[in-house]
Design a protein around this motif. Sequence first.
Motif, mmCIF file in Angstrom:
data_model
loop_
_atom_site.group_PDB
_atom_site.id
_atom_site.type_symbol
_atom_site.label_atom_id
_atom_site.label_comp_id
_atom_site.label_asym_id
_atom_site.label_seq_id
_atom_site.Cartn_x
_atom_site.Cartn_y
_atom_site.Cartn_z
ATOM 1 N N GLN A 3 0.843 -1.183 0.000
ATOM 2 C CA GLN A 3 0.000 0.000 0.000
ATOM 3 C C GLN A 3 0.887 1.243 0.000
ATOM 4 O O GLN A 3 1.818 1.349 0.794
ATOM 5 C CB GLN A 3 -0.882 -0.030 1.246
ATOM 6 C CG GLN A 3 -2.098 0.797 1.155
ATOM 7 C CD GLN A 3 -2.997 0.571 2.365
ATOM 8 O OE1 GLN A 3 -2.576 0.085 3.395
ATOM 9 N NE2 GLN A 3 -4.237 0.944 2.215
ATOM 10 N N SER A 4 0.618 2.211 -0.904
ATOM 11 C CA SER A 4 1.482 3.389 -0.981
ATOM 12 C C SER A 4 1.098 4.465 0.025
ATOM 13 O O SER A 4 1.890 5.330 0.321
ATOM 14 C CB SER A 4 1.464 3.968 -2.393
ATOM 15 O OG SER A 4 0.188 4.490 -2.695
ATOM 16 N N GLU A 61 1.734 7.967 6.053
ATOM 17 C CA GLU A 61 2.923 7.459 5.379
ATOM 18 C C GLU A 61 2.618 7.374 3.892
ATOM 19 O O GLU A 61 1.513 6.988 3.498
ATOM 20 C CB GLU A 61 3.292 6.070 5.877
ATOM 21 C CG GLU A 61 3.772 6.030 7.296
ATOM 22 C CD GLU A 61 4.127 4.610 7.742
ATOM 23 O OE1 GLU A 61 3.728 3.635 7.066
ATOM 24 O OE2 GLU A 61 4.781 4.481 8.781
ATOM 25 N N HIS A 62 3.581 7.758 3.095
ATOM 26 C CA HIS A 62 3.464 7.620 1.640
ATOM 27 C C HIS A 62 4.720 6.901 1.166
ATOM 28 O O HIS A 62 5.837 7.363 1.420
ATOM 29 C CB HIS A 62 3.336 8.987 0.970
ATOM 30 C CG HIS A 62 3.184 8.909 -0.498
ATOM 31 N ND1 HIS A 62 2.025 8.463 -1.099
ATOM 32 C CD2 HIS A 62 4.044 9.193 -1.501
ATOM 33 C CE1 HIS A 62 2.178 8.486 -2.413
ATOM 34 N NE2 HIS A 62 3.397 8.923 -2.676
ATOM 35 N N GLU A 63 4.513 5.768 0.540
ATOM 36 C CA GLU A 63 5.625 4.932 0.069
ATOM 37 C C GLU A 63 6.635 4.698 1.194
ATOM 38 O O GLU A 63 7.837 4.903 1.044
ATOM 39 C CB GLU A 63 6.265 5.554 -1.167
ATOM 40 C CG GLU A 63 5.287 5.615 -2.328
ATOM 41 C CD GLU A 63 5.834 6.276 -3.579
ATOM 42 O OE1 GLU A 63 6.967 6.816 -3.547
ATOM 43 O OE2 GLU A 63 5.115 6.255 -4.585
ATOM 44 N N SER A 64 6.112 4.308 2.368
ATOM 45 C CA SER A 64 6.889 3.943 3.558
ATOM 46 C C SER A 64 7.669 5.100 4.178
ATOM 47 O O SER A 64 8.587 4.886 4.961
ATOM 48 C CB SER A 64 7.842 2.782 3.247
ATOM 49 O OG SER A 64 7.103 1.668 2.820
ATOM 50 N N LEU A 91 1.932 18.711 6.585
ATOM 51 C CA LEU A 91 2.511 17.763 5.638
ATOM 52 C C LEU A 91 3.951 18.156 5.331
ATOM 53 O O LEU A 91 4.272 19.352 5.278
ATOM 54 C CB LEU A 91 1.735 17.762 4.319
ATOM 55 C CG LEU A 91 0.302 17.276 4.354
ATOM 56 C CD1 LEU A 91 -0.323 17.419 2.959
ATOM 57 C CD2 LEU A 91 0.218 15.842 4.837
ATOM 58 N N ALA A 92 4.781 17.157 5.085
ATOM 59 C CA ALA A 92 6.126 17.429 4.593
ATOM 60 C C ALA A 92 6.009 18.169 3.257
ATOM 61 O O ALA A 92 5.070 17.908 2.496
ATOM 62 C CB ALA A 92 6.892 16.116 4.408
ATOM 63 N N PRO A 93 6.910 19.089 2.980
ATOM 64 C CA PRO A 93 6.800 19.852 1.724
ATOM 65 C C PRO A 93 6.685 18.971 0.479
ATOM 66 O O PRO A 93 5.938 19.308 -0.449
ATOM 67 C CB PRO A 93 8.085 20.680 1.703
ATOM 68 C CG PRO A 93 8.455 20.835 3.144
ATOM 69 C CD PRO A 93 8.028 19.538 3.803
ATOM 70 N N GLY A 99 -3.194 14.131 -1.772
ATOM 71 C CA GLY A 99 -4.413 13.750 -1.073
ATOM 72 C C GLY A 99 -4.198 13.338 0.370
ATOM 73 O O GLY A 99 -5.129 12.867 1.027
ATOM 74 N N LEU A 100 -2.996 13.527 0.877
ATOM 75 C CA LEU A 100 -2.687 13.084 2.236
ATOM 76 C C LEU A 100 -3.313 13.975 3.305
ATOM 77 O O LEU A 100 -3.748 13.483 4.352
ATOM 78 C CB LEU A 100 -1.174 13.001 2.431
ATOM 79 C CG LEU A 100 -0.477 11.951 1.564
ATOM 80 C CD1 LEU A 100 1.024 12.152 1.575
ATOM 81 C CD2 LEU A 100 -0.845 10.555 2.016
ATOM 82 N N GLY A 101 -3.384 15.264 3.056
ATOM 83 C CA GLY A 101 -4.024 16.159 4.011
ATOM 84 C C GLY A 101 -5.492 15.799 4.200
ATOM 85 O O GLY A 101 -5.988 15.728 5.328
ATOM 86 N N GLY A 102 -6.180 15.531 3.093
ATOM 87 C CA GLY A 102 -7.579 15.129 3.169
ATOM 88 C C GLY A 102 -7.754 13.792 3.861
ATOM 89 O O GLY A 102 -8.673 13.619 4.665
ATOM 90 N N ALA A 103 -6.872 12.859 3.572
ATOM 91 C CA ALA A 103 -6.949 11.547 4.212
ATOM 92 C C ALA A 103 -6.718 11.669 5.721
ATOM 93 O O ALA A 103 -7.411 11.035 6.521
ATOM 94 C CB ALA A 103 -5.929 10.589 3.585
#
Length: 170
Positions: A3-4, A61-64, A91-93, A99-103
């Motif tokens: 999962q990414s 986490e995105h791509e670990s 969020l990291a720059p 879509g991570l902020g929304g998640a």
Amino acid sequence: MVQSRVIRDAVTTDLAAIAEIYAHYVTGSVATFELEAPDAEEWQRRFASVTAAGLPFLVAEHESRLAGYAYCTPWKTRPAYRRTVEDSIYLAPWAHGRGLGGALLDELLARCAAADIREVIAVVSDSGEQASLALHGRRGFTEAGRLRRVGHKHGKWLDTVLLQRSLGPL
């Protein structure tokens, strides 16, 4: 298949990455009104305070790789405010636009509802950057007020916009 994107509870071993993400905003933006980045001891204290209150403290986490975090703190200390919280999302720059902020915000709101929180407040610096206002707006937050020239950072006087989202029945 790996999962990414993963949203999960934060753990103490995440705090160094969280501190690094936040330090970027402290030193290089007006997204927060803190003037000095909190040290490791202060992050331990904040984490312990949030989790001891039974409130969510999440990471994405995105791509670990740790890409961001979100948590809630009590809005005020008086007992009548016990079902009202303030959210924080960073969020990291490199993680913007994925879509991570929304998640993170979706999961944060779900966890707040499960914890019987009724009102979530967002205090957003009005720096001209619309990302946080738009993110909250897409999740049903509405403007509840504006505090004019309440912060001074990087040589500018700044307003904050208060946003509010109700989670439960009145």
